[in-house]
Design an enzyme around this catalytic site. Structure first.
Site, short mmCIF file in Angstrom:
data_model
loop_
_atom_site.label_atom_id
_atom_site.label_comp_id
_atom_site.label_asym_id
_atom_site.label_seq_id
_atom_site.Cartn_x
_atom_site.Cartn_y
_atom_site.Cartn_z
N GLU A 85 0.86 -1.19 0.00
CA GLU A 85 0.00 0.00 0.00
C GLU A 85 0.89 1.23 0.00
OE1 GLU A 85 -2.79 0.38 3.24
OE2 GLU A 85 -3.73 2.11 2.31
N GLY A 132 3.00 2.26 10.93
CA GLY A 132 2.78 1.46 12.12
C GLY A 132 2.60 -0.01 11.79
N ALA A 133 1.67 -0.29 10.87
CA ALA A 133 1.36 -1.67 10.55
C ALA A 133 0.53 -1.70 9.27
CB ALA A 133 0.57 -2.32 11.69
N GLU A 149 -5.80 -3.01 12.61
CA GLU A 149 -5.45 -3.82 11.44
C GLU A 149 -6.39 -5.01 11.30
OE1 GLU A 149 -3.54 -2.25 9.56
OE2 GLU A 149 -2.67 -0.88 11.03
ZN LIG Z 1 -5.62 1.54 8.63
#
Ligand SMILES: [Zn+2]
Length: 882
Positions: free
Chosen positions: A128, A269-270, A306
């Site tokens: 992404e 972050g993730a 997530e």
């Molecule tokens: Zn998100």
């Protein structure tokens, strides 16, 4: 990297893809410098495309092409056109057709950390928004949904663990035994940005979960070997998230396995890749000695976030990147609701609003202002912003406020039912709520297209004879870049009116309608609401629970604010009253300091704060929030122009000292009363006690006497958990004392082998208000444990200085700006995303006093002049200087 002037991409230019890809079979042969990828794509014309579809244009960057086959036939160089950003194949002969492309990429050389790269010897991916095109030629856009089968092959010794999206299908060893492979199949159609693979020598922490319908899911968290014992909290958070999404939104998990991998080099972050989340290891690993309460809370929140994407983002994805808030705003809202249910809802709301005001309000008030759904971008990576995430979440929250929890749930159910397996838009989303509840949300849509923070100007007039109160609310919509005129918004305003006894008065409008839940809906630029049967002059408590992301202006005297601090039944607004009062006192003090006068003694405010400090009926965690003064950045934001960060720092320091001195006894008692007993637990209640105890200690330290410094030093050396140890380190970082040096030395010796914990050591030296901070930071950039290639280290040292040290970043000699500009340019050469984000330290430069403004501008101009500059950085710096 591009040096030509990039063309902006516009929402209004959206066209569906001319081709669709239904299935993807990838064969990835991992190698540190030469990874081979065979992509077999089943392609067909898009029936939604009008007329001749023309050639097939596949995105691809930094790839080395070996061969292209169309329906089994090898294409010659004349059959396609290749550039550094795409591969164009002329009109294909059949429909559907199959394309097989072999390419190579170099994970070791990839320091942009997008696509396939190596992190401490582990192969991992970040796709992404547009990383997949660095792995294979593809229609790399979110509205092309395909099912993926991925075969991963690697050296057995180098990468004993091989992971992909979906469910494991097969694994085996190749002849000779040196290499092995694994096959993964994801049955759910997904866009390419959710693709992921991982290969490496990883240890795992395993558990399982039984879904509401009785299916067993294997859960595993993969980490660096030796760190397995730090995964329990992340796993516990995951299971609670899975249960919560079933109970609150009726959403079950949909694969046989759910894997999480922690890596140490990560831009964000993730990432919510389908069935294979990849995390920055700072958001996975936690033990009482290594992670603070804030880290435990952040891990819980991000794990939930997530995981929740599995439905809001993955099962229903975005049609195009302009719709990013559709998945992010909604999923932030969902993680906020999860945390509110797991913890104290009021404390969580305070924390969320603090974040919104600190990160999003300045964005909306400066040159980077953009709507929650932007209409144009040059580099999509620049739009992973607080506006899209945090204001986006507030818009979803307003929907819930306007429709009620039950109506909101019906709208969500309809959304899942209607759009599962699709790439949707904001219009699709909001239509579900309108259809499910028959509410007109036409005007509400303006929130998505209009930038800027609205100001609500409120006036209350009481008529003692008629016993009526007239509340006039006007919405002021300041212009933002490119949007001089604004339309009025549909704004939910939750409120209460407090009688003289501190109790809420029943709210009845002049029409006789009772206002249940105290909710008004403002639609016009200005409206007056008349309340009847109001027995005495009320004190208004407006925007309860922060019911809309706006600035509120209402004339309340000091006595009114003290009254609200002590009596408001809405604990969020009680806190807000304290913040408003503190802000008033501090802004006055800043003005006095700049005029060379002594600030007046803030006795009223200090006394009112003491009442809450001692109020044992309130939870310690809430009291801790209450006692945090507005930050220096909060004050700069409120002052809005001619900002002098040094004067703000001095005023705040003085007020802290006054509070510490006045309430010395009560603070010492608080510090003693909450001394920890028993083993550490990250649960909200003990964490709240630790927070209150550390706040109390901080106020005592601000007195600056030898016994106060000794108390902090003792707190540091006696600490039995990371929260106390790091809090004390932070306090000592502000003091000029030998105890400070000793503590930093001891912390370094204790944690130098732990690449996560040592980040505190970097961060608190970088954020210190002492004048030596910049020299220290410069020196630390050459420290052997620092690496400019690692985003966590950049954030810990340079980020903490630029974003968390207003006094020294804004040094009057401009050296802070120069340092930041140099680092941005250095990082831009290999990681444009991280470089562009670092620039946001300058986002409020136009609000500074004239001298600093001039110096900040020079530093920005220097960045803008440099060539080559990435698309990311050039877009941001260009907007800042517009
Ligand atoms: Zn998100």
């Amino acid at each position: 990297m591009k040096t030509d002037t990039p063309r902006p991409i516009l929402l209004k230019d959206y066209r569906p893809p001319n081709y669709l890809i239904d299935t993807v079979a990838l064969d990835v042969s991992l190698h540190p410098t030469r990874t081979r990828v065979l992509a077999r794509l089943k392609v067909r014309r898009n029936p939604a495309w009008q007329g001749d579809p023309g050639p097939l244009q596949l995105d691809g960057e930094t790839l080395e092409l070996e061969s292209v086959r169309l329906d089994g036939r090898q294409l010659g160089a004349g059959d396609y056109r290749l550039s550094d950003k795409d591969l164009v194949i002329g009109v294909p002969p059949s429909d559907p057709f199959t394309i097989e492309i072999v390419t190579y990429c170099n994970p070791e050389a990839n320091k942009a950390l997008t696509g396939l790269y190596l992190s401490r010897g582990v192969y991992c991916t970040q796709c992404e928004a547009q990383g997949f095109r660095r792995i294979a030629y593809f229609l790399d856009r979110p509205d092309v949904l395909a099912t993926y089968t991925t075969r991963i092959e690697a050296d057995r010794e180098e990468a004993p663990v091989l992971l992909g999206n979906g469910n494991p299908v097969e694994r085996g060893t190749l002849a000779g035994g040196k290499r092995h492979y694994a096959v993964w199949r994801d049955p759910h159609p997904k866009p390419s940005y959710l693709f992921a693979i991982v290969g490496g020598n990883l240890a795992s922490y395993a558990s399982d979960f039984v879904t509401a319908s009785g299916r067993k899911v294997d859960l595993r968290i993969y980490v660096e070997p030796g760190k397995e014992n730090r995964c329990a909290w992340a796993m516990d958070s995951l299971k609670r998230s899975m249960r919560w999404d079933e109970e609150r939104f009726g959403r079950e998990y949909d694969l046989d396995v759910f894997n999480i991998v922690a890596v140490s080099d990560f831009n964000m972050g993730a990432m919510e890749n389908k069935g294979l989340n990849i995390f920055n290891d700072g958001l996975i690993l936690a033990s009482p000695e290594t992670a603070t309460d804030a880290s435990f809370a952040a891990i819980e929140r991000v794990i939930a976030h997530e995981y929740f994407h599995n439905w809001t983002g993955n099962r229903i994805t975005c049609r195009d990147w302009f719709q990013l808030c559709l998945k992010e705003g909604l999923t932030v809202f969902r993680d906020q609701e999860f945390c509110a249910d797991q913890r104290s809802a009021t404390v969580e709301r305070i924390r969320d609003v603090r974040t919104l005001k600190a990160a999003q309000f300045p964005e909306d008030a400066g040159p980077l202002a953009h709507p929650v759904r932007p209409g144009r971008y040059i580099e999509i990576n620049n739009f992973y912003t607080a506006t899209v995430y945090n204001k986006g979440a507030e818009l979803v929250r307003m929907l819930q406020t306007l429709l009620g929890r039950e109506g909101f749930r019906r709208g969500m159910d309809l959304y899942f039912e209607r759009h599962d397996g699709q790439a949707a838009t904001v219009e699709d989303f909001v239509a579900c709520f309108a259809d499910a509840t028959a509410k007109d949300l036409g005007q509400f849509m303006t929130w998505y297209s209009q930038a800027g923070t609205p100001e609500l100007v409120c006036q209350l007039k009481y008529d003692a004879r008629a016993k009526t109160a007239d509340l006039t609310i006007s919405q002021v919509l300041p212009p933002t870049p490119g949007e001089p005129k604004k339309k009025p918004l549909h704004i939910p305003v939750r409120l209460g009116l407090l009688g003289g006894n501190g109790q809420d008065i029943d709210l009845t409008l002049a029409s006789g309608q009772r206002l249940e839940g105290g909710l008004l809906e403002l639609r016009k630029r200005s409206e007056t609401f008349r309340f009847r049967d109001v027995p005495s002059r009320p004190v208004p408590s407006l925007l309860r629970g922060f019911s809309a992301p706006v600035n509120l202006t209402v004339e309340l005297g000091d006595a009114d604010l003290e009254f609200l601090m002590a009596n408001d039944s809405d604990l969020y607004n009680r806190w807000q009253a304290a913040q408003d009062y503190a802000t008033r006192v501090l802004v006055e003090a800043v003005k006095a300091i700049r005029a060379g006068k002594r600030p007046r003694k803030p006795a009223g405010f200090v006394a009112a704060l003491g009442v809450t400090l001692k109020d044992a009926s309130l939870a310690p965690g809430y009291r801790a929030q209450f006692l945090f003064l507005p930050s220096e950045s909060d004050l700069a934001r409120v002052m809005a122009r001619d900002v002098d960060p040094l004067a703000i720092h001095k005023a705040r320091k003085e007020l802290r000292k006054a509070i510490g001195t006045t309430h010395y006894r009560a603070l010492v008692d608080t510090y003693r009363e909450y001394e920890p007993k028993g083993p550490y637990s990250p649960a909200p209640e003990p964490a709240g006690k630790r927070a209150l105890r550390n706040v109390a200690l901080g106020y005592l330290a601000s007195r600056g006497r030898p016994e106060d410094i000794a108390r902090v030093a003792g707190h540091f050396s006696n600490a039995r958990n990371a929260t106390d140890e790091v809090s004390a380190l932070a306090m000592l970082s502000e003091l000029r004392a030998p105890e400070r040096t000793a503590a930093f030395e001891r912390f370094y010796e204790r944690w130098k082998d732990d690449h996560l914990v040592i980040d505190n050591w970097f961060a608190y030296q970088a954020a210190s208000p002492l004048p030596s901070a910049l020299a220290t930071v410069v020196k630390l950039t050459r420290h052997p444990l620092f690496s400019i290639k690692n985003p966590n280290k950049v954030r810990a040292l340079i980020g903490a200085f630029v974003m968390g040290n207003p006094v020294n970043f804004n040094r009057p000699d401009g050296k802070g700006y120069e340092f930041a500009a140099e680092r941005v340019l250095e990082i831009d050469a290999f990681n444009p995303q991280v470089a562009a984000r670092l620039l946001s330290g300058f986002r409020s430069w136009k609000a500074l006093e004239v001298n600093r403004r001039r110096l900040a501008k020079q530093a920005l101009q220097r960045v803008a002049r440099t060539k080559p500059l990435s698309r990311d950085t050039s877009e941001i710096v260009g907007k800042m200087l517009e």
